[in-house]
Design an enzyme around this catalytic site. Structure first.
Site, mmCIF file in Angstrom:
data_model
loop_
_atom_site.group_PDB
_atom_site.id
_atom_site.type_symbol
_atom_site.label_atom_id
_atom_site.label_comp_id
_atom_site.label_asym_id
_atom_site.label_seq_id
_atom_site.Cartn_x
_atom_site.Cartn_y
_atom_site.Cartn_z
ATOM 1 N N CYS A 281 18.970 7.152 -38.275
ATOM 2 C CA CYS A 281 17.513 7.159 -38.165
ATOM 3 C C CYS A 281 17.074 6.141 -37.122
ATOM 4 O O CYS A 281 17.484 4.981 -37.160
ATOM 5 C CB CYS A 281 16.925 6.806 -39.524
ATOM 6 S SG CYS A 281 15.156 6.658 -39.499
ATOM 7 N N CYS B 174 11.976 0.124 -40.722
ATOM 8 C CA CYS B 174 11.468 0.748 -41.946
ATOM 9 C C CYS B 174 11.861 -0.058 -43.185
ATOM 10 O O CYS B 174 12.967 -0.568 -43.281
ATOM 11 C CB CYS B 174 12.015 2.169 -42.055
ATOM 12 S SG CYS B 174 11.457 3.048 -43.510
ATOM 13 N N CYS C 298 15.231 1.748 -45.826
ATOM 14 C CA CYS C 298 16.676 1.498 -45.740
ATOM 15 C C CYS C 298 16.911 0.100 -45.188
ATOM 16 O O CYS C 298 16.362 -0.255 -44.161
ATOM 17 C CB CYS C 298 17.336 2.491 -44.786
ATOM 18 S SG CYS C 298 17.343 4.187 -45.397
ATOM 19 N N TYR D 257 13.977 3.227 -73.485
ATOM 20 C CA TYR D 257 13.487 3.423 -72.108
ATOM 21 C C TYR D 257 13.951 4.802 -71.625
ATOM 22 O O TYR D 257 14.604 4.928 -70.604
ATOM 23 C CB TYR D 257 14.013 2.349 -71.148
ATOM 24 C CG TYR D 257 13.892 0.932 -71.648
ATOM 25 C CD1 TYR D 257 12.768 0.179 -71.325
ATOM 26 C CD2 TYR D 257 14.899 0.344 -72.412
ATOM 27 C CE1 TYR D 257 12.655 -1.129 -71.773
ATOM 28 C CE2 TYR D 257 14.785 -0.959 -72.863
ATOM 29 C CZ TYR D 257 13.667 -1.696 -72.544
ATOM 30 O OH TYR D 257 13.566 -2.983 -72.968
ATOM 31 N N GLU E 170 10.005 5.475 -75.288
ATOM 32 C CA GLU E 170 9.509 5.351 -73.916
ATOM 33 C C GLU E 170 8.033 4.981 -73.964
ATOM 34 O O GLU E 170 7.294 5.474 -74.817
ATOM 35 C CB GLU E 170 9.741 6.692 -73.189
ATOM 36 C CG GLU E 170 8.885 6.976 -71.999
ATOM 37 C CD GLU E 170 9.133 6.030 -70.825
ATOM 38 O OE1 GLU E 170 10.297 5.713 -70.514
ATOM 39 O OE2 GLU E 170 8.134 5.613 -70.217
ATOM 40 N N CYS F 105 19.275 -1.108 -63.256
ATOM 41 C CA CYS F 105 19.047 -1.042 -61.810
ATOM 42 C C CYS F 105 18.913 -2.439 -61.219
ATOM 43 O O CYS F 105 18.546 -2.589 -60.063
ATOM 44 C CB CYS F 105 17.814 -0.188 -61.499
ATOM 45 S SG CYS F 105 16.354 -0.731 -62.385
HETATM 46 N N1 SAH Z 1 16.530 6.659 -68.901
HETATM 47 C C1 SAH Z 1 15.542 7.301 -68.068
HETATM 48 C C2 SAH Z 1 14.461 6.372 -67.518
HETATM 49 C C3 SAH Z 1 14.877 5.026 -67.018
HETATM 50 S S1 SAH Z 1 13.680 4.147 -66.062
HETATM 51 C C4 SAH Z 1 16.222 8.071 -66.942
HETATM 52 O O1 SAH Z 1 17.384 7.854 -66.639
HETATM 53 O O2 SAH Z 1 15.558 8.915 -66.346
HETATM 54 C C5 SAH Z 1 12.963 3.084 -67.183
HETATM 55 C C6 SAH Z 1 11.929 3.723 -68.081
HETATM 56 O O3 SAH Z 1 11.463 2.714 -68.962
HETATM 57 C C7 SAH Z 1 10.688 4.273 -67.384
HETATM 58 O O4 SAH Z 1 10.483 5.595 -67.798
HETATM 59 C C8 SAH Z 1 9.554 3.357 -67.878
HETATM 60 O O5 SAH Z 1 8.335 4.035 -68.033
HETATM 61 C C9 SAH Z 1 10.080 2.894 -69.205
HETATM 62 N N2 SAH Z 1 9.601 1.616 -69.723
HETATM 63 C C10 SAH Z 1 9.194 0.522 -69.044
HETATM 64 N N3 SAH Z 1 8.934 -0.483 -69.875
HETATM 65 C C11 SAH Z 1 9.191 -0.031 -71.130
HETATM 66 C C12 SAH Z 1 9.144 -0.629 -72.421
HETATM 67 N N4 SAH Z 1 8.767 -1.889 -72.581
HETATM 68 N N5 SAH Z 1 9.491 0.114 -73.479
HETATM 69 C C13 SAH Z 1 9.884 1.399 -73.333
HETATM 70 N N6 SAH Z 1 9.948 2.008 -72.123
HETATM 71 C C14 SAH Z 1 9.610 1.310 -71.042
#
Ligand code: SAH
Length: 457
Positions: free
Chosen positions: A75, A81, A84, A315, A336, A412
């Site tokens: 790129c 940017c 990346c 989550y 969630e 992450c």
């Molecule tokens: N496991 C899922 C999402 C992971 S991302 C996947 O792999 O697709 C993290 C997620 O946590 C997001 O959807 C976000 O909205 C949620 N989140 C953030 N803070 C939170 C909390 N305190 N309790 C529950 N969920 C939460």
């Protein structure tokens, strides 16, 4: 340590590592310098810009000997940017860097010694992998429409229609929208004066289905000539969903809360493995579908399910991991915080005919402790996949109290991962498996899956 250099000094250093923003890191007489635009393996003449107690910043004056790990980025705007940070680094070296980053966090922050990791899972073809892109809209200096990406650390828009890590169809979508807003004189939003209509263009593309969503983020509730806009967009093969997102706030947050469907369904569908998922504009969905399959397979493997387990997936987003796990568990409970994501999760269970998954809306650190206190809930396995800030201590305490046999942590951010693991492993758990997955090729980010086992079994 006393800085061995002072401002404006020019010194020659060897770059040994990459920092969290993709900048090179080298040492001069033991003093650490961060140097933008350098790569590990470079020998460089740098000028010191700023010195602090333990480290300083310098800028590249001249490459004396370029690193053998440097490659020409595909790129042309890669250096400017903000998307990346590592395209100019050989892909294998990127992977090595990410694996080391995880190992270093586990050692330095987590206090783990002799960490044995599975080799990082990389991509065969690390381009055009993102299924979600968000393009800011504004004006160039000459007044023409700018659509593209923010330059690193600023909100200056680099005008471009082609991104080498996004879906290829984005070019066609952006091209059309650009000509549309030029033709109908639709004003892009300006952050400075908080005026103008079109803020961002969000696209989502189902990797295995080819379904496309276009969502225009606007500072208003109406889009002029929308019938005309729809007519053009539905000519693009795969178009399934066109909507507006209302964001009238003075904020850096891209999406507002309100969605106005314009055409098609208010979601697209994608498939990971054999499970189908409905994805709405606001829902979290992993951005790299090829690597997500690998990530979830590892999580499933680490959960080690045989069919009679009760699993909590915290989550859970739109229930992606939950439904993957439900195929092999007796019962899965997902938690969630975003209500719309839970609506999607319930719908996803239904469309896949999965009836052993149940979902709750709320903060994991509130739902789990309360359910444990009031109902004495039980888990054989707990899976967590928190955002970058990691888990609240109250949640970790509940996990310790519930004492599941295994904990699978999908993360992450290796720094908060290491912090949380330290807490759990100082008490009742041991770190058994670690694998990093390259979900974000060419960026400095890395995803990690780990398995913890209870020490007493
Ligand atoms: N496991 C899922 C999402 C992971 S991302 C996947 O792999 O697709 C993290 C997620 O946590 C997001 O959807 C976000 O909205 C949620 N989140 C953030 N803070 C939170 C909390 N305190 N309790 C529950 N969920 C939460």
């Amino acid at each position: 340590m006393q800085a061995s250099v002072k401002k404006n000094d020019q010194v020659e250093i060897a770059i040994e590592d990459i920092g969290s923003e993709g900048e090179g890191i080298g040492r001069y007489n033991g003093y650490t310098l961060f140097v933008k635009d350098t790569v590990m393996g470079d020998k460089a003449l740098v000028q010191v810009m700023k010195t602090g107690k333990t480290y300083g910043y310098a800028r590249l004056i001249k490459l004396i000997k370029p690193s053998t790990f440097r490659v020409e980025p595909r790129c042309q705007i890669a250096a400017r940017c903000g998307g990346c940070q590592l395209q100019h680094v050989e892909y294998q070296k990127q992977l090595e860097y990410k694996e080391n980053k995880v190992r270093n966090c586990l050692t330095r922050i987590g206090g783990f010694t002799d960490v044995v990791m599975e080799p990082i899972s990389g991509m065969d073809e690390p381009y055009y992998y993102r299924n979600k892109s968000q393009f800011p809209v504004g004006r160039n200096k000459d007044g023409s429409i700018a659509i593209g990406f923010y330059a690193g650390r600023t909100h200056a828009i680099i005008d471009t229609e082609h991104c080498y890590i996004g879906a290829e169809v984005n070019t066609e979508i952006l091209h059309y929208i650009r000509s549309f807003i030029e033709k109908y004189k639709i004003e892009p939003y300006s952050e400075e004066i908080h005026k103008g209509l079109l803020r961002h263009i969000l696209t989502r593309v189902g990797y295995s289905t080819g379904e496309i969503m276009v969502c225009l983020v606007i500072n208003g509730t109406e889009f002029p000539h929308k019938e005309e806009l729809i007519k053009g967009l539905i000519n693009i093969q795969g178009m399934k969903s066109i909507c507006l997102n209302v964001n009238k706030e003075k904020t850096n947050i891209i999406l507002g809360e309100k969605i106005i469907p314009l055409w098609g369904e208010p979601y697209i569908t994608d498939q990971i493995g054999t499970v189908s998922y409905r994805i709405s504009p606001l829902s979290f969905y992993q951005v790299n579908p090829i690597q997500t399959k690998k990530l979830y397979d590892i999580a499933l493997d680490y959960a080690d399910l045989h069919g009679d387990e009760v699993v909590w997936d915290l989550y859970c987003g739109i229930g992606t991991i939950s439904l993957f796990l439900a195929q092999k568990a007796k019962k899965v409970y997902g938690v969630e915080i975003i209500p719309q994501a839970i609506e999607d999760a319930r719908m996803n269970a239904q469309i896949n005919g999965i009836d052993n998954a149940e979902f709750f809306v709320g903060a994991a650190e509130e739902i789990l402790p309360r359910a444990y206190k009031e109902e004495k809930i039980y888990a054989d396995v707990i899976v967590v996949d928190p955002p970058r800030k990691g888990c609240e201590q109250s949640l970790l305490d509940t996990i310790l109290a519930m004492a599941p046999k295994r904990v699978v942590y999908v993360s992450c951010d290796p720094a908060t991962l290491a912090r949380d693991l330290k807490y759990l492993c100082e008490k009742d758990y041991e770190l058994v498996k670690v694998q990093a997955v390259d979900q974000f090729s060419h960026s400095v980010h890395v995803e990690t899956v780990i398995a913890l086992h209870r020490k007493d079994i």
